[in-house]
Motif scaffolding. Structure first.
Motif, short mmCIF file in Angstrom:
data_model
loop_
_atom_site.label_atom_id
_atom_site.label_comp_id
_atom_site.label_asym_id
_atom_site.label_seq_id
_atom_site.Cartn_x
_atom_site.Cartn_y
_atom_site.Cartn_z
N MET A 1 -12.81 -18.80 13.24
CA MET A 1 -13.34 -18.59 11.91
C MET A 1 -14.74 -18.00 12.02
N SER A 2 -15.12 -17.26 11.02
CA SER A 2 -16.42 -16.62 11.00
C SER A 2 -17.51 -17.62 10.64
N LYS A 3 -18.75 -17.17 10.72
CA LYS A 3 -19.88 -18.03 10.44
C LYS A 3 -19.95 -18.38 8.96
N ILE A 4 -20.34 -19.62 8.69
CA ILE A 4 -20.52 -20.10 7.32
C ILE A 4 -22.00 -20.40 7.12
N ASN A 5 -22.59 -19.84 6.07
CA ASN A 5 -23.99 -20.12 5.72
C ASN A 5 -24.03 -21.12 4.57
N SER A 6 -25.11 -21.87 4.48
CA SER A 6 -25.21 -22.89 3.44
C SER A 6 -25.25 -22.30 2.03
N THR A 7 -25.54 -21.03 1.89
CA THR A 7 -25.58 -20.39 0.57
C THR A 7 -24.23 -19.78 0.17
N ASP A 8 -23.23 -19.83 1.05
CA ASP A 8 -21.93 -19.23 0.78
C ASP A 8 -21.12 -20.06 -0.21
N LEU A 26 -16.38 -25.03 -2.70
CA LEU A 26 -17.48 -25.72 -2.04
C LEU A 26 -18.66 -24.78 -1.84
N SER A 27 -19.85 -25.34 -1.77
CA SER A 27 -21.03 -24.58 -1.37
C SER A 27 -22.02 -25.57 -0.76
N GLY A 28 -23.01 -25.03 -0.06
CA GLY A 28 -24.00 -25.89 0.58
C GLY A 28 -23.58 -26.40 1.94
N LEU A 29 -22.46 -25.91 2.46
CA LEU A 29 -21.97 -26.35 3.77
C LEU A 29 -22.19 -25.24 4.79
N SER A 30 -22.32 -25.62 6.06
CA SER A 30 -22.62 -24.61 7.07
C SER A 30 -21.71 -24.67 8.29
N SER A 31 -20.60 -25.44 8.21
CA SER A 31 -19.67 -25.48 9.34
C SER A 31 -18.28 -25.88 8.85
N VAL A 32 -17.29 -25.59 9.68
CA VAL A 32 -15.92 -25.97 9.36
C VAL A 32 -15.80 -27.50 9.33
N ALA A 33 -16.50 -28.18 10.21
CA ALA A 33 -16.47 -29.64 10.24
C ALA A 33 -16.96 -30.22 8.91
N GLU A 34 -17.99 -29.62 8.33
CA GLU A 34 -18.49 -30.07 7.03
C GLU A 34 -17.47 -29.81 5.92
N VAL A 35 -16.74 -28.71 6.02
CA VAL A 35 -15.70 -28.41 5.04
C VAL A 35 -14.59 -29.47 5.10
N LEU A 52 -5.68 -25.68 7.44
CA LEU A 52 -6.89 -25.45 6.65
C LEU A 52 -7.05 -23.96 6.42
N SER A 53 -7.16 -23.57 5.15
CA SER A 53 -7.43 -22.18 4.78
C SER A 53 -8.77 -22.13 4.08
N ILE A 54 -9.64 -21.25 4.55
CA ILE A 54 -10.97 -21.10 3.95
C ILE A 54 -11.15 -19.65 3.54
N ARG A 55 -11.58 -19.45 2.30
CA ARG A 55 -11.92 -18.10 1.83
C ARG A 55 -13.40 -18.10 1.46
N ASN A 56 -14.17 -17.27 2.12
CA ASN A 56 -15.60 -17.16 1.87
C ASN A 56 -15.81 -15.98 0.93
#
Length: 70
Positions: A1-8, A26-35, A52-56
């Motif tokens: 998975m690509s990088k997740i920023n806390s503002t995403d 969700l927002s304010g998270l910066s990792s897959v573990a946090e998701v 787990l499916s994540i769309r940024n």
């Protein structure tokens, strides 16, 4: 998975045996573990294999992965 920023802004869906167990924005998270942690805190999800499916929406990517939940 690509990088997740806390503002995403993320849309996350967790499926197990073909059934949607959790689906949320969700927002304010910066990792897959946090998701995963956020999904498990808001929904009762039993252990076992899940997808787990994540769309940024901020960065314009989507990704999915199989996970074993304990």
């Amino acid at each position: 998975m690509s990088k997740i920023n806390s503002t995403d802004i993320l849309f996350a869906m967790l499926t197990k045996n073909g059934m949607v167990m959790a689906n949320m924005m969700l927002s304010g998270l910066s990792s897959v573990a946090e998701v995963v942690h956020a999904l498990r805190m808001r929904h009762a999800i039993a252990s076992g294999m899940a997808r787990l499916s994540i769309r940024n929406t901020t960065q314009g990517w989507a990704s999915s992965a199989s996970l074993y939940l304990r």
